[in-house]
Design a protein around this motif. Structure first.
Motif: not given
Length: 417
Positions: A24-31, A106-109, A138-139, A312-319
């Motif tokens: 979720g983090v990586i895919e959202a960040a790529r977008q 600049g971003y820490f997940f 925090h995730i 997955y949702a909390v990973g995307r939301a973090a971004v």
């Protein structure tokens, strides 16, 4: 706005779905490539940041990152490594900021439990103080389900499903043999101070006599005589007795010399054999026991679909929160309704999350302390709902294997951990 890179790390005991959060983090960040540059991961969690041992996730294909959704454990490595307080070892935190600055991060997940929430909060504050602001999000992740301010913790739903399925199947096994063989079966499950995982086993019992017959929670003081009487009465009534016991239950009084892990937590385990010997000695019943341990938290093949979706949702939301300028918060899952189960994504300040444990409420535990109530069932049932099977090849799950490409170090100094 200058584009910054991101750092993602996995912390503590892994789960069947923590990699879904990573996806979720990586895919959202790529977008959000116009705002976020490269996502670096810490090799072996926060230790990777301290030692400047970073992984370049951009070397992984979109297909591999997507496959993390069905891959268990920590794809980038995790660590039981708790940073000391700022007063005890400020150098650790300053080292993290130095590494982040060197790599334009600049971003820490940070993906973990209460201890990692504490680290995340400290980094958020100290980075401002040092003049290099880090947006720290925090995730949530813990199979213990003991994080506050969130309906549940990603990782819990899958171990809850594993527990309920396992004790139901073991119950069928025991029932078929109890006339001439084993009378008692004990399943020891993970759960340090909170009995959520043991409680989930109670979902398997739908009618009187179903397994499990007895649940043991850390929140309820163990009463030896009461427990033995319950076991004996159950065997006499149904021919057998099945028990789900949390590893955190204090069965014996000689556990003060147990080992301590890197987080400062007591090393648990051994409840099942202790109970088994007690039953054998006092009641004379033949027994078997199993200690689920790593098997339950690694069991991606039986993961809850709800759990996978939420992880997955909390990973995307973090971004999304970071891109919106937020920092110093944990992504939360907010329940809107029990049946049908409805939830939304929210947030909670890290100051209210760090090092705080959520225990089983007393109204979730039966009056006698040995089972769950209807209120607990309403809470637990949606969390184990749905199947999310991984793909299989030649009869075995086909899990992602990452290249884990290293990032060249930029600092001329090393750091011992």
């Amino acid at each position: 706005m200058t584009k910054k890179n991101a750092f993602y790390a996995q912390s503590g005991g892994v789960t069947a779905v923590i990699n879904a959060s990573a996806a979720g983090v990586i895919e959202a960040a790529r977008q959000h490539h116009d705002t976020i540059g490269t996502v670096y991961a810490g090799r072996d969690g926060i230790v990777g940041a301290l030692t400047e041992d970073l992984i370049d996730t951009s070397a992984e294909t979109d297909e591999t990152i997507a496959a993390l959704r069905h891959t268990p454990a920590g794809a980038f490595g995790s660590a039981r490594y708790k940073l000391k307080s700022l007063e005890e070892n400020r150098a650790q935190y300053e080292r993290l900021i130095e590494v982040f600055k060197a790599h334009n991060i600049g971003y820490f997940f940070y993906n973990g439990g209460g201890d990692s929430a504490d680290t995340c909060e400290k980094i958020s504050h100290l980075s401002d103080e040092m003049g290099y602001p880090i947006q720290a999000i925090h995730i949530p992740k813990t199979m213990d389900n003991d994080l506050p301010h969130t309906d549940c913790s990603p990782g819990f739903g899958s171990v809850a499903k594993y527990t309920a399925v396992s004790i139901r199947e073991a119950g069928f096994d025991l029932h078929s043999m109890c006339k001439t063989s084993t009378k008692v079966f004990i399943l020891e499950v993970m759960g340090r101070h909170a009995g959520w995982t043991a409680a989930a086993g109670g979902l398997a019992a739908e009618v009187e006599g179903d397994a499990p017959h007895i649940l043991l929670f850390p929140e309820i003081e163990f009463d030896r005589a009461k427990f033995l009487a319950k076991v004996d009465a159950t065997v006499k009534a149904h021919g057998f007795c099945t028990i789900v016991a949390s590893e955190g239950v204090e069965v014996a009084n000689d556990r003060d010399d147990r080992d301590i892990d890197a987080f400062g937590h007591v090393q648990l385990g051994g409840v099942a054999p202790t109970l088994a010997e007690l039953i054998k000695k006092e009641l004379g019943y033949k027994y078997h026991y199993a200690i689920a341990d790593y098997l339950m938290r690694a069991a991606r093949h039986i993961a809850s679909a709800t759990d996978v979706e939420q992880a997955y949702a909390v990973g995307r939301a973090a971004v999304e929160y970071a891109v919106a300028g937020k920092s110093g918060v944990m992504v939360t899952i907010d329940r809107q309704n029990d049946a049908p189960y409805e939830w939304t994504i929210g947030e909670a300040p890290l100051s209210e999350v760090a090092n705080v444990e959520k225990f089983m409420p007393r109204n979730f535990i039966s009056d006698d302390g040995f089972h769950i109530t209807d209120a607990a069932r309403r809470y637990l049932k949606p969390l184990i709902a749905g199947e999310s099977y991984p793909p299989y090849v030649d009869g075995l799950p086909d899990y992602a294997r990452l290249t884990l490409a290293p990032v060249a170090k930029k600092l001329g100094t090393s750091f011992e951990v």
